[in-house]
Design a protein around this motif. Structure first.
Motif, short mmCIF file in Angstrom:
data_model
loop_
_atom_site.label_atom_id
_atom_site.label_comp_id
_atom_site.label_asym_id
_atom_site.label_seq_id
_atom_site.Cartn_x
_atom_site.Cartn_y
_atom_site.Cartn_z
N GLY A 42 0.82 -1.20 0.00
CA GLY A 42 0.00 0.00 0.00
C GLY A 42 0.85 1.25 0.00
N ASP A 43 0.19 2.40 -0.01
CA ASP A 43 0.91 3.67 -0.01
C ASP A 43 1.73 3.82 1.27
OD1 ASP A 43 -0.26 4.12 -2.39
OD2 ASP A 43 -1.45 5.87 -1.78
N GLY A 44 2.88 4.48 1.13
CA GLY A 44 3.72 4.72 2.30
C GLY A 44 5.19 4.64 1.94
N PHE A 45 6.01 4.87 2.97
CA PHE A 45 7.46 4.86 2.79
C PHE A 45 8.10 4.06 3.91
CE2 PHE A 45 5.68 8.81 1.19
CZ PHE A 45 6.18 8.86 -0.10
N HIS A 65 15.67 1.95 0.87
CA HIS A 65 14.51 2.82 1.03
C HIS A 65 13.52 2.51 -0.08
CE1 HIS A 65 12.03 6.28 1.85
NE2 HIS A 65 12.20 6.71 0.60
N ASP A 66 12.24 2.43 0.27
CA ASP A 66 11.23 2.16 -0.74
C ASP A 66 9.98 2.96 -0.43
OD1 ASP A 66 10.54 0.38 1.52
OD2 ASP A 66 8.96 -0.31 0.16
N GLY A 67 9.14 3.12 -1.43
CA GLY A 67 7.91 3.86 -1.24
C GLY A 67 6.90 3.59 -2.33
N ARG A 68 5.65 3.92 -2.02
CA ARG A 68 4.56 3.80 -3.00
C ARG A 68 3.65 5.01 -2.85
NH1 ARG A 68 2.05 0.00 -6.15
NH2 ARG A 68 3.45 -1.64 -5.42
N ILE A 69 3.38 5.65 -3.99
CA ILE A 69 2.45 6.77 -4.04
C ILE A 69 1.45 6.48 -5.13
CG2 ILE A 69 2.23 9.28 -4.24
CD1 ILE A 69 5.27 9.44 -3.77
N GLY A 70 0.29 6.01 -4.75
CA GLY A 70 -0.73 5.67 -5.75
C GLY A 70 -0.24 4.57 -6.68
N ASP A 71 -0.17 4.90 -7.97
CA ASP A 71 0.22 3.91 -8.97
C ASP A 71 1.73 3.84 -9.18
OD1 ASP A 71 -2.46 3.28 -9.48
OD2 ASP A 71 -2.65 4.97 -10.88
N PHE A 72 2.48 4.66 -8.46
CA PHE A 72 3.93 4.72 -8.64
C PHE A 72 4.63 4.14 -7.42
CE2 PHE A 72 7.94 7.02 -7.88
CZ PHE A 72 8.62 6.68 -9.04
N SER A 73 5.64 3.29 -7.66
CA SER A 73 6.42 2.73 -6.56
C SER A 73 7.89 2.72 -6.95
CB SER A 73 5.95 1.31 -6.23
OG SER A 73 6.15 0.44 -7.32
N TYR A 121 5.37 1.74 -12.57
CA TYR A 121 4.15 2.53 -12.69
C TYR A 121 3.02 1.65 -13.23
CZ TYR A 121 0.92 6.31 -13.77
OH TYR A 121 -0.18 7.12 -13.82
N ALA A 122 1.87 1.71 -12.57
CA ALA A 122 0.69 0.98 -13.02
C ALA A 122 -0.19 1.93 -13.81
CB ALA A 122 -0.06 0.41 -11.82
N PHE A 123 -0.26 1.76 -15.11
CA PHE A 123 -1.07 2.62 -15.96
C PHE A 123 -2.56 2.37 -15.74
CE2 PHE A 123 3.04 2.27 -17.96
CZ PHE A 123 3.31 3.57 -18.37
N SER A 124 -2.89 1.15 -15.32
CA SER A 124 -4.26 0.76 -15.00
C SER A 124 -4.18 -0.51 -14.16
CB SER A 124 -5.08 0.53 -16.28
OG SER A 124 -4.58 -0.61 -16.98
N GLU A 125 -5.34 -1.05 -13.79
CA GLU A 125 -5.35 -2.32 -13.07
C GLU A 125 -4.84 -3.45 -13.95
OE1 GLU A 125 -9.06 -3.24 -11.34
OE2 GLU A 125 -9.08 -1.52 -9.99
N ALA A 126 -4.83 -3.23 -15.26
CA ALA A 126 -4.45 -4.29 -16.19
C ALA A 126 -3.00 -4.18 -16.66
CB ALA A 126 -5.37 -4.29 -17.41
N THR A 127 -2.40 -3.00 -16.57
CA THR A 127 -1.08 -2.78 -17.19
C THR A 127 -0.13 -2.11 -16.23
OG1 THR A 127 -2.18 -2.49 -19.33
CG2 THR A 127 0.11 -1.80 -19.17
N LYS A 128 1.08 -2.66 -16.12
CA LYS A 128 2.12 -2.01 -15.33
C LYS A 128 3.48 -2.25 -16.00
CE LYS A 128 2.59 -5.85 -12.01
NZ LYS A 128 2.55 -6.20 -10.57
N LEU A 129 4.39 -1.29 -15.76
CA LEU A 129 5.70 -1.31 -16.40
C LEU A 129 6.74 -0.91 -15.36
CD1 LEU A 129 6.82 -1.75 -19.33
CD2 LEU A 129 6.83 0.74 -19.55
N GLY A 130 7.89 -1.59 -15.38
CA GLY A 130 8.95 -1.29 -14.41
C GLY A 130 10.32 -1.26 -15.06
N LEU A 131 11.22 -0.45 -14.48
CA LEU A 131 12.60 -0.35 -14.94
C LEU A 131 13.52 -0.51 -13.74
CD1 LEU A 131 14.70 0.40 -17.20
CD2 LEU A 131 14.47 2.77 -16.40
#
Length: 269
Positions: A42-45, A65-73, A121-131
């Motif tokens: 979930g959201d947080g750091f 260190h890690d974090g999540r803000i909405g659709d971005f982690s 980044y999760a573009f939607s519930e169906a699609t996500k992309l990571g680097l």
């Protein structure tokens, strides 16, 4: 070499055996070890600071260190670890086992610097992309070969063990029932190592050095269809192109590099 992978990063580790290894392409019929970084639900750091010291001159310092803000982690990591060698019981003074009169296994020291970063980044519930980007810079010794006679024993160490890995990965679910999923990854891997061979157990006079560099560009895609709760079909496409440069030379002498290339592609279901 799993000892060169920072354990703080691991969120899950699975072993795929037998036919499942078709997901990982050719030359993996025996299976594959799959390691996944930690992921915040979930959201947080948050973060982990680790300082350790132990016998044999062992030391470790790391920051995650890690974090999540909405659709971005994201996750970032830096760590250093080192050791003077493996500690042995005081039962012999054979120089093949002991180093400089200390209870340390000869030529088992190591140092490692590790850096890692990943964004997703999760573009939607169906699609996500990571680097992700990983960098490891290490050196380590290799214990002498006790099972051979002294005349045939090889004395060597890795004076350089370096790896840079950039990976782009993603996932897309095609329907609301989530029964058809496409997963993929593209990566570039640059690996370099120097193997120094020494004349005797003192590890002071180098007789030969082997220098290697590998550059690999690869990709993996798998399509999973689950028509029912009890049935599944997976189609996997794998491929990579790799170039290996190698030189072997004695100190003060020049050597012509040898180059090998390999292109390997496979598809399976």
């Amino acid at each position: 070499d799993l000892s060169l992978i920072p354990a703080d990063l691991l969120g899950k580790m699975t072993v795929s055996k037998g036919a499942h290894s078709i997901l990982y392409g050719a030359n993996t019929l025996g299976g594959a070890v799959n390691m996944t970084t930690i992921e915040r639900a979930g959201d947080g750091f948050g973060g982990i600071v680790r300082l350790q010291a132990g016998e044999g001159g062992t030391k470790l310092a790391s920051l995650l260190h890690d974090g999540r803000i909405g659709d971005f982690s994201y996750i970032v990591y830096g760590g250093y670890t080192g050791s003077d060698g493996f500690v042995l019981p005081a039962s012999t003074d054979d120089s093949l086992k002991y180093q400089n009169g200390r209870r340390l296994r000869t030529n088992t020291d190591m140092e490692r610097l590790s850096l890692f970063g990943r964004v997703e980044y999760a573009f939607s519930e169906a699609t996500k992309l990571g680097l992700s980007i990983q960098y490891i810079d290490a050196e380590k010794g290799v214990a002498p070969e006790e099972h051979k006679s002294r005349a045939k024993t090889r004395f060597w160490r890795y004076s350089l063990w370096q790896r840079s890995l950039v990976t782009l990965s993603g996932e897309h679910v095609f329907n609301e029932e989530r029964t058809v999923t496409l997963r993929g990854a593209l990566w570039f891997d640059n690996f370099a190592q120097d193997i120094e061979q020494f004349t005797n157990v003192t590890y002071t006079d180098i007789s030969k050095t082997q220098s290697d560099e590998d550059r690999t560009l690869g990709g993996r895609f798998s399509l999973l269809w689950e028509p029912t709760a009890d049935d599944a079909l997976t189609i996997a496409l794998n491929g990579y192109n790799s170039t290996h440069d190698e030189t072997i030379a004695a100190p003060g002498t020049a050597a012509d590099p040898t180059t090998f290339q390999q292109a390997l592609y496979s598809v399976g279901a």
